[in-house]
Design a protein around this motif. Structure first.
Motif, PDB file in Angstrom:
ATOM      1  N   ASP A   1       0.846  -1.188  -0.076  1.00  0.00           N
ATOM      2  CA  ASP A   1      -0.004  -0.088   0.126  1.00  0.00           C
ATOM      3  C   ASP A   1       0.931   1.259  -0.011  1.00  0.00           C
ATOM      4  O   ASP A   1       0.298   2.388   0.203  1.00  0.00           O
ATOM      5  CB  ASP A   1      -0.794  -0.020   1.064  1.00  0.00           C
ATOM      6  CG  ASP A   1      -0.249   0.232   2.610  1.00  0.00           C
ATOM      7  OD1 ASP A   1       0.913   0.074   2.583  1.00  0.00           O
ATOM      8  OD2 ASP A   1      -0.852   0.587   3.467  1.00  0.00           O
TER       9      ASP A   1
ATOM     10  N   TRP B   1      -0.320   4.017  -2.343  1.00  0.00           N
ATOM     11  CA  TRP B   1      -1.666   4.695  -1.841  1.00  0.00           C
ATOM     12  C   TRP B   1      -1.412   5.545  -0.651  1.00  0.00           C
ATOM     13  O   TRP B   1      -1.893   6.638  -0.349  1.00  0.00           O
ATOM     14  CB  TRP B   1      -2.582   3.671  -1.697  1.00  0.00           C
ATOM     15  CG  TRP B   1      -2.641   2.653  -2.639  1.00  0.00           C
ATOM     16  CD1 TRP B   1      -2.780   1.177  -2.275  1.00  0.00           C
ATOM     17  CD2 TRP B   1      -2.692   2.829  -3.959  1.00  0.00           C
ATOM     18  NE1 TRP B   1      -2.583   0.581  -3.776  1.00  0.00           N
ATOM     19  CE2 TRP B   1      -2.625   1.370  -4.551  1.00  0.00           C
ATOM     20  CE3 TRP B   1      -2.544   4.014  -4.840  1.00  0.00           C
ATOM     21  CZ2 TRP B   1      -2.717   1.294  -6.065  1.00  0.00           C
ATOM     22  CZ3 TRP B   1      -2.871   3.583  -6.178  1.00  0.00           C
ATOM     23  CH2 TRP B   1      -2.859   2.318  -6.684  1.00  0.00           C
TER      24      TRP B   1
ATOM     25  N   THR C   1      -8.335  -4.593  -4.208  1.00  0.00           N
ATOM     26  CA  THR C   1      -8.662  -3.436  -3.542  1.00  0.00           C
ATOM     27  C   THR C   1      -8.493  -3.216  -2.090  1.00  0.00           C
ATOM     28  O   THR C   1      -8.721  -2.146  -1.744  1.00  0.00           O
ATOM     29  CB  THR C   1     -10.033  -2.862  -4.020  1.00  0.00           C
ATOM     30  OG1 THR C   1     -10.918  -4.063  -3.666  1.00  0.00           O
ATOM     31  CG2 THR C   1     -10.355  -2.994  -5.441  1.00  0.00           C
TER      32      THR C   1
ATOM     33  N   PRO D   1      -5.884  -0.196  -1.638  1.00  0.00           N
ATOM     34  CA  PRO D   1      -6.326   1.350  -1.851  1.00  0.00           C
ATOM     35  C   PRO D   1      -7.538   1.792  -0.976  1.00  0.00           C
ATOM     36  O   PRO D   1      -7.734   2.797  -0.714  1.00  0.00           O
ATOM     37  CB  PRO D   1      -6.755   1.274  -3.266  1.00  0.00           C
ATOM     38  CG  PRO D   1      -6.442  -0.169  -3.778  1.00  0.00           C
ATOM     39  CD  PRO D   1      -5.672  -0.929  -2.649  1.00  0.00           C
TER      40      PRO D   1
ATOM     41  N   HIS E   1      -6.785   3.906   2.298  1.00  0.00           N
ATOM     42  CA  HIS E   1      -6.430   5.145   2.110  1.00  0.00           C
ATOM     43  C   HIS E   1      -7.314   6.179   1.441  1.00  0.00           C
ATOM     44  O   HIS E   1      -8.204   5.672   0.523  1.00  0.00           O
ATOM     45  CB  HIS E   1      -5.141   5.064   1.409  1.00  0.00           C
ATOM     46  CG  HIS E   1      -4.023   4.162   2.177  1.00  0.00           C
ATOM     47  ND1 HIS E   1      -3.039   4.791   3.072  1.00  0.00           N
ATOM     48  CD2 HIS E   1      -3.649   2.947   2.232  1.00  0.00           C
ATOM     49  CE1 HIS E   1      -2.485   3.711   3.544  1.00  0.00           C
ATOM     50  NE2 HIS E   1      -2.850   2.458   2.891  1.00  0.00           N
TER      51      HIS E   1
ATOM     52  N   LEU F   1      -8.107   8.542  -1.205  1.00  0.00           N
ATOM     53  CA  LEU F   1      -7.406   8.742  -2.187  1.00  0.00           C
ATOM     54  C   LEU F   1      -8.043   9.931  -2.929  1.00  0.00           C
ATOM     55  O   LEU F   1      -7.829  10.154  -4.204  1.00  0.00           O
ATOM     56  CB  LEU F   1      -7.108   7.851  -3.451  1.00  0.00           C
ATOM     57  CG  LEU F   1      -6.638   6.360  -2.706  1.00  0.00           C
ATOM     58  CD1 LEU F   1      -6.514   5.181  -3.775  1.00  0.00           C
ATOM     59  CD2 LEU F   1      -5.151   6.828  -2.304  1.00  0.00           C
TER      60      LEU F   1
ATOM     61  N   ILE G   1      -8.985   3.522  -8.361  1.00  0.00           N
ATOM     62  CA  ILE G   1      -7.981   4.494  -7.938  1.00  0.00           C
ATOM     63  C   ILE G   1      -8.636   5.577  -8.393  1.00  0.00           C
ATOM     64  O   ILE G   1      -8.693   6.635  -7.596  1.00  0.00           O
ATOM     65  CB  ILE G   1      -6.549   4.281  -8.470  1.00  0.00           C
ATOM     66  CG1 ILE G   1      -5.873   2.904  -8.341  1.00  0.00           C
ATOM     67  CG2 ILE G   1      -5.864   5.464  -7.733  1.00  0.00           C
ATOM     68  CD1 ILE G   1      -6.120   2.238  -6.663  1.00  0.00           C
TER      69      ILE G   1
END
Ligand code: PRX
Length: 638
Positions: free
Chosen positions: A347, A350, A376, A379, A382, A384, A409
């Motif tokens: 990670d 991310w 997934t 991601p 975090h 994003l 993402i």
């Protein structure tokens, strides 16, 4: 889908993705701007480029936009005086950018450094003065063998500031590869670090410089400047080696920026070609800055609040143009990460985006595929939501990776721009803007004033849907000027196979909408994890081993890296085709070329397929390997 089926999927991909209305409203270049620019450029490309050049500051304006009198040695903005460092740094000190962050750097262990434009300016000035004190003058070469550090940027800019030429060797190349480049470029100074951190380990660099300087043809090197980074043991050779920190300590933080001719050399960057000898690709101060400035502002739609992260290493062209010069010219904040993207776990990318609020992420399909494997879960942990634009470069991106990135993402909101270009082109050539209609796997259409096309071997356009050679019909400002010390090879490689047009060395096809789909290299150059490696380079490394009589190297599809190398080897009398021999040869390749040269398999053969004139037919090996038709083998020896 498997990567092996990537090509097939590319042929059937028909999904389209449109930008959000807000993106279009706020874009630096909206569809109307783009249409107008295309129309203007079609009528008068030089007017288009002249307008783009006016966005930058020049010490003296050009007499002529393009001088074609010695084509294909095109010259841009002749008569002009400039220095790219003035635009990347000096001018920001007089604007609101002065106290803005220029660089956010993070080390692999999580340590971090931030530098404002003013701090970077002072550091560059100090080092520029230090370089002058070492006797570095306009036109001298300075070699960089550097990990991702703020000092890497400082060294590049300081070199350019004093009018010298930087030539960077990616830290994943071996001492031997560096020696070849030293002997060609004949640098006066080498800048390196003691080492750096990668995958939890300290990697030595300085010792490799020492090793490379033991070779012949390295007498040009008078000084080696060493940046402290990893606290690894280094041997400093008196009178030759200096610590960076000591060297700059007493220097003044003001330093004049050399006034350069537009066509003066800015850097030399070696790239793999079809022979064993890498090509020294030459870029200049004037035109290069015009290309990267325009593309950064349009393709990545740079805004004052952006935090721009291009994951490439500064040692490749992507790093030169979109980690260092482009973002700094645009006055944005560039993120530099030292370590491995999966360290300490998958990670890290991310985590960095969330921590620094990255708004634009420009990366390579290899990394996307690598991260995709973990699903997934990472991601999702975090935030994003700062991201607004995603970019891809270096190799064809398979639609599955594209869609995964876009959805997971980019929240199905951030455009993913697939940008095609090369070391030779200097800046992005074929690419959507964030406001374009996107098709996953296609780099869409050429940017304004870039007359790219897909043609047959005689140079005639091929009909939609049919594969052909990618060419560019007209010169552009950020183009390669020549190959260092080898103008003949420049002419032959790019301009003579199809007379009068630039041959990119890629296969591509256009669809009914005029969208371009890159299929891969048309020559004997592999693209391993987005990095070019010549079959011939690998073969000459192999035959340098005492056991190897002959070798042939081909690229084969790989799920993560896009392509990996497979080598076919015949051994000399008295050597055994064993597992130990495979291991030994792999180590040998690493020593010769460095960890960038990833050879997955080595297969021993009694003989290799050759033409009657003795040329190894790699294409026969490749067809066999992929279970394809071997095609015309009438010239085969037997
Ligand atoms: O084959 C194309 C591929 O990378 C080659 C250029 O490699 P290099 O000079 O190392 O520069 C890489 C980064 C600019 C090209 O000839 N390539 C680059 N971008 C793409 C690509 N292939 C497909 N799609 C792309 N977007």
């Amino acid at each position: 889908m498997s990567q092996d089926g990537a090509l097939e999927t590319l042929l059937h991909e028909d999904r389209v993705f449109r930008p959000l209305p807000q993106m279009v409203i706020e874009a630096n270049a909206n569809p109307q701007t783009l249409d107008n620019a295309r129309r203007q450029a079609a009528e008068d490309p030089l007017a288009y480029w002249e307008e783009a050049a006016k966005e930058l500051e020049w010490f003296k304006k050009w007499d002529k936009v393009l001088d074609e009198s010695d084509a294909p040695f095109y010259k841009w903005f002749t008569g002009a005086k400039c220095n790219i460092v003035h635009n990347a740094l000096d001018r920001h000190i007089k604007t609101g950018n002065k106290n803005k962050l220029a660089i956010i750097w993070e080390g692999e262990a999580g340590d971090s450094r931030k530098m404002t434009y003013f701090e970077l300016y002072r550091a560059v000035n100090k080092f520029a003065n230090a370089l002058r004190s070492l006797g570095v003058q306009k036109g001298d070469r300075v070699m960089l063998y550097m990990p991702p550090l703020p000092e890497t940027v400082i060294a590049m800019l300081a070199t350019a500031k004093v009018g010298a030429i930087h030539t960077m060797v990616f830290a994943g190349f071996s001492a031997k590869a560096m020696r070849d480049r030293i002997s060609d470029a004949q640098p006066k100074v080498i800048i390196t670090a003691d080492g750096f951190y990668r995958n939890g380990r300290a990697v030595h660099l300085k010792s490799l410089v020492d090793e490379s300087l033991m070779g012949p043809d390295c007498d040009s090197v008078e000084t080696v400047v060493v940046v402290h980074r990893a606290n690894v043991q280094v041997e400093m050779q008196e009178a030759r080696d200096l610590w960076y920190e000591e060297l700059v300590r007493a220097e003044s933080s003001e330093s004049p920026t050399e006034s350069m001719d537009s066509e003066d050399m800015l850097f030399l960057l070696y790239s793999s070609g079809t022979t064993g000898k890498p090509k020294g690709i030459v870029h200049t101060h004037g035109g290069y800055q015009v290309g990267i400035n325009r593309t950064l502002n349009w393709v990545f739609d740079i805004k004052p609040t952006d935090i721009f992260w291009c994951t490439a290493d500064a040692g490749w062209i992507t790093g030169h143009s979109y980690v260092v010069y482009g973002p700094l010219i645009a006055g944005t904040t560039t993120v530099i990460f030292e370590g491995h993207p999966l360290y300490p776990q998958a990670d890290r990318v991310w985590d960095l985006i969330a921590k620094y609020g990255v708004t634009v992420l420009y990366t390579a399909p290899t990394l996307v595929r690598m991260l995709m494997r973990f699903g997934t879960q990472y991601p999702k942990k975090h935030d994003l939501s700062s991201l607004r634009i995603l970019g891809s470069v270096g190799e064809p991106i398979n639609p599955e990776a594209w869609v995964w990135m876009y959805k997971n993402i980019g929240r199905s909101e951030c455009p993913l721009v697939d940008t095609w270009w090369q070391t030779e082109t200097g800046s992005i050539m074929i690419s959507p803007l964030p406001v374009s209609v996107l098709k996953p796997g296609s780099c869409t259409k050429p940017l304004p004033a870039i007359e790219a096309d897909v043609v047959d071997e005689k140079g005639n356009p091929v009909p939609p849907g049919k594969g052909g050679l990618l060419i560019i019909r007209k010169p552009w400002p950020s183009m390669v000027r020549t190959l260092f010390k080898d103008p003949e090879r420049y002419k032959k490689t790019y301009w003579e196979k199809i007379p009068g047009v630039y041959l990119a060395g890629d296969m591509a096809r256009k669809d009914e909408d005029g969208y371009i789909w890159i299929q891969g290299r048309s020559d004997d150059v592999m693209n391993i994890a987005g990095h070019r490696l010549g079959s011939a380079e690998l073969e000459s490394a192999l035959v340098a081993h005492k056991a190897v009589a002959e070798a042939a190297a081909i690229g084969i599809p790989d799920k993560i890296k896009g392509e990996v190398a497979k080598a076919f080897v015949t051994l000399r009398e008295g050597f055994d085709a064993s597992d130990d021999m495979v291991k030994e040869l792999k180590i040998h390749i690493r020593n010769e070329l460095g960890p960038v040269a990833i050879v997955k398999t080595i297969e021993f053969r009694d003989k290799l397929p050759k033409t009657r004139s003795g040329k190894i037919m790699r294409r026969v090996l490749k067809a066999e390997e992929l279970g394809q038709d071997v095609g015309d083998i009438s010239t085969l020896e037997d």
